[in-house]
Design an enzyme around this catalytic site. Structure first.
Site, short mmCIF file in Angstrom:
data_model
loop_
_atom_site.label_atom_id
_atom_site.label_comp_id
_atom_site.label_asym_id
_atom_site.label_seq_id
_atom_site.Cartn_x
_atom_site.Cartn_y
_atom_site.Cartn_z
N ASN A 153 70.73 7.54 -5.56
CA ASN A 153 70.32 6.49 -4.64
C ASN A 153 70.35 5.18 -5.42
O ASN A 153 69.46 4.91 -6.22
CB ASN A 153 68.90 6.78 -4.12
CG ASN A 153 68.38 5.67 -3.24
OD1 ASN A 153 69.10 4.73 -2.90
ND2 ASN A 153 67.11 5.76 -2.86
N TRP A 154 71.40 4.40 -5.18
CA TRP A 154 71.57 3.16 -5.97
C TRP A 154 70.62 2.05 -5.52
O TRP A 154 70.53 1.03 -6.17
CB TRP A 154 73.02 2.67 -5.86
CG TRP A 154 74.03 3.60 -6.46
CD1 TRP A 154 73.79 4.75 -7.17
CD2 TRP A 154 75.47 3.44 -6.44
NE1 TRP A 154 74.98 5.32 -7.57
CE2 TRP A 154 76.02 4.54 -7.13
CE3 TRP A 154 76.33 2.49 -5.88
CZ2 TRP A 154 77.40 4.70 -7.29
CZ3 TRP A 154 77.70 2.65 -6.04
CH2 TRP A 154 78.23 3.74 -6.74
N LYS A 155 69.95 2.26 -4.39
CA LYS A 155 69.05 1.23 -3.84
C LYS A 155 69.82 -0.10 -3.74
O LYS A 155 71.02 -0.08 -3.48
CB LYS A 155 67.76 1.15 -4.67
CG LYS A 155 67.12 2.54 -4.83
CD LYS A 155 65.73 2.52 -5.36
CE LYS A 155 65.21 3.96 -5.46
NZ LYS A 155 63.84 4.05 -5.92
N HIS B 99 62.84 7.19 3.19
CA HIS B 99 62.50 6.93 1.79
C HIS B 99 61.18 6.17 1.73
O HIS B 99 60.90 5.34 2.61
CB HIS B 99 63.62 6.12 1.13
CG HIS B 99 63.46 6.03 -0.35
ND1 HIS B 99 62.58 5.15 -0.94
CD2 HIS B 99 64.03 6.73 -1.37
CE1 HIS B 99 62.62 5.32 -2.26
NE2 HIS B 99 63.49 6.26 -2.54
N GLU C 233 59.61 13.30 -2.97
CA GLU C 233 59.55 12.16 -3.89
C GLU C 233 58.12 11.62 -3.93
O GLU C 233 57.72 10.80 -3.09
CB GLU C 233 60.48 11.04 -3.40
CG GLU C 233 61.94 11.41 -3.42
CD GLU C 233 62.84 10.19 -3.63
OE1 GLU C 233 63.69 10.27 -4.52
OE2 GLU C 233 62.66 9.17 -2.95
N GLY D 200 60.43 5.18 -9.87
CA GLY D 200 60.64 3.95 -10.62
C GLY D 200 59.57 3.65 -11.65
O GLY D 200 59.52 2.56 -12.21
N GLY E 16 67.19 7.78 -8.71
CA GLY E 16 67.29 6.33 -8.53
C GLY E 16 67.88 5.68 -9.77
O GLY E 16 69.10 5.69 -9.98
N GLY E 17 67.02 5.12 -10.62
CA GLY E 17 67.47 4.33 -11.78
C GLY E 17 68.54 5.01 -12.63
O GLY E 17 69.54 4.35 -13.01
#
Ligand code: 13P
Length: 249
Positions: free
Chosen positions: A9-11, A93, A165, A171, A231-232
């Protein structure tokens, strides 16, 4: 036997040049015939990424409108996502829930529309730190999950993925321990089993929240953890590749 799934998930990150480089690295190093690997770029880059996915990486979106089409400024429809070659959509999300006021009911509407379109939903659930400390993890996750199952029907979960999640792990660098993840995943599977035991056995439940190259293998080793929503670390080619390899790719 559930096929593992690793989704990036690159956001709201990336640029044309960055994406060209990242996708070249991923497709050169991921041989994912036995693991489903997908990336979820910002919607404006879906077309670009589709030209770079090759045969081993699938495409997902980060959210979608529950509406079919029309006067909904700024929104993106399921038909558009299909048109661009998306297979999956992340729904509910925690950032959508907390920053953009997405309710359980809206997430359920999006889930129903997504399944009807033929795309596969990745339904996110998870508790805040305060909720965990109050012993409400299962209550919250159960409420989020049941809101969708009760509205959509358990038969709509055939191609659905659930992402656990914990909000406190997103994050933050604080990952749930493998035991914490396994406990909640098993509870989620038990909730699905209240509706349908076959669906409970078949549904993939992936973990998200500070998954990285070092902790992925021990998280994925758990019986009820069927991969990750990353994510990151999905923005760093070497890290994401290592996470995919930890899932067996
Ligand atoms: P991080 O991996 O950056 O903690 O993000 C997790 C997440 O929100 C994936 O959807």
């Amino acid at each position: 036997m559930r096929t593992a799934l690793v989704a990036g998930n690159w956001k709201m990150n990336g640029s044309t040049d960055f994406i060209n480089e990242l996708m070249n690295d991923l497709t050169a190093n991921i041989n994912a015939s036995n693991v489903d690997v997908l990336v979820c770029p910002p919607a404006v880059y879906l077309s670009q990424v589709k030209t770079l996915t090759g045969s081993t990486v699938s495409l997902g979106a980060q959210t979608v409108s529950e509406q079919a089409n029309g006067a909904f400024t700024g929104e993106i429809s399921l038909t558009m996502l299909q048109d661009l070659g998306c297979e999956y959509v992340i729904l509910g999300h925690s950032e959508r829930r907390s920053l953009y006021a997405e309710t359980d009911a809206l997430v359920a509407d999006k889930f129903i529309a997504t399944v009807a379109s033929g795309l596969k939903p990745i339904l996110c659930v998870g508790e805040t730190l305060e909720e965990r400390e109050q012993g409400k993890t299962i209550e919250v996750v159960g409420r989020q999950l049941k809101a969708v199952v009760d509205a959509a029907g358990i038969d709509k979960f055939a191609d659905a993925v659930i992402a656990y999640e914990p909000v406190w792990a997103i994050g933050t660098g604080k990952t749930a321990t493998p035991a914490q993840a396994q406990d909640v995943h098993a509870e989620i599977r038990a909730i699905i089993a209240e509706y349908d035991t076959a669906a409970a056995a078949a549904t993939r439940i992936v973990y998200g929240g500070s998954v990285n190259a070092s902790n992925a293998a021990e998280l994925f080793a758990n019986e009820d953890v069927d991969g990750g929503l990353v994510g990151g670390a999905s923005l760093k080619a070497n890290d994401f590749i290592a996470i995919c390899h930890a899932a067996g790719a």
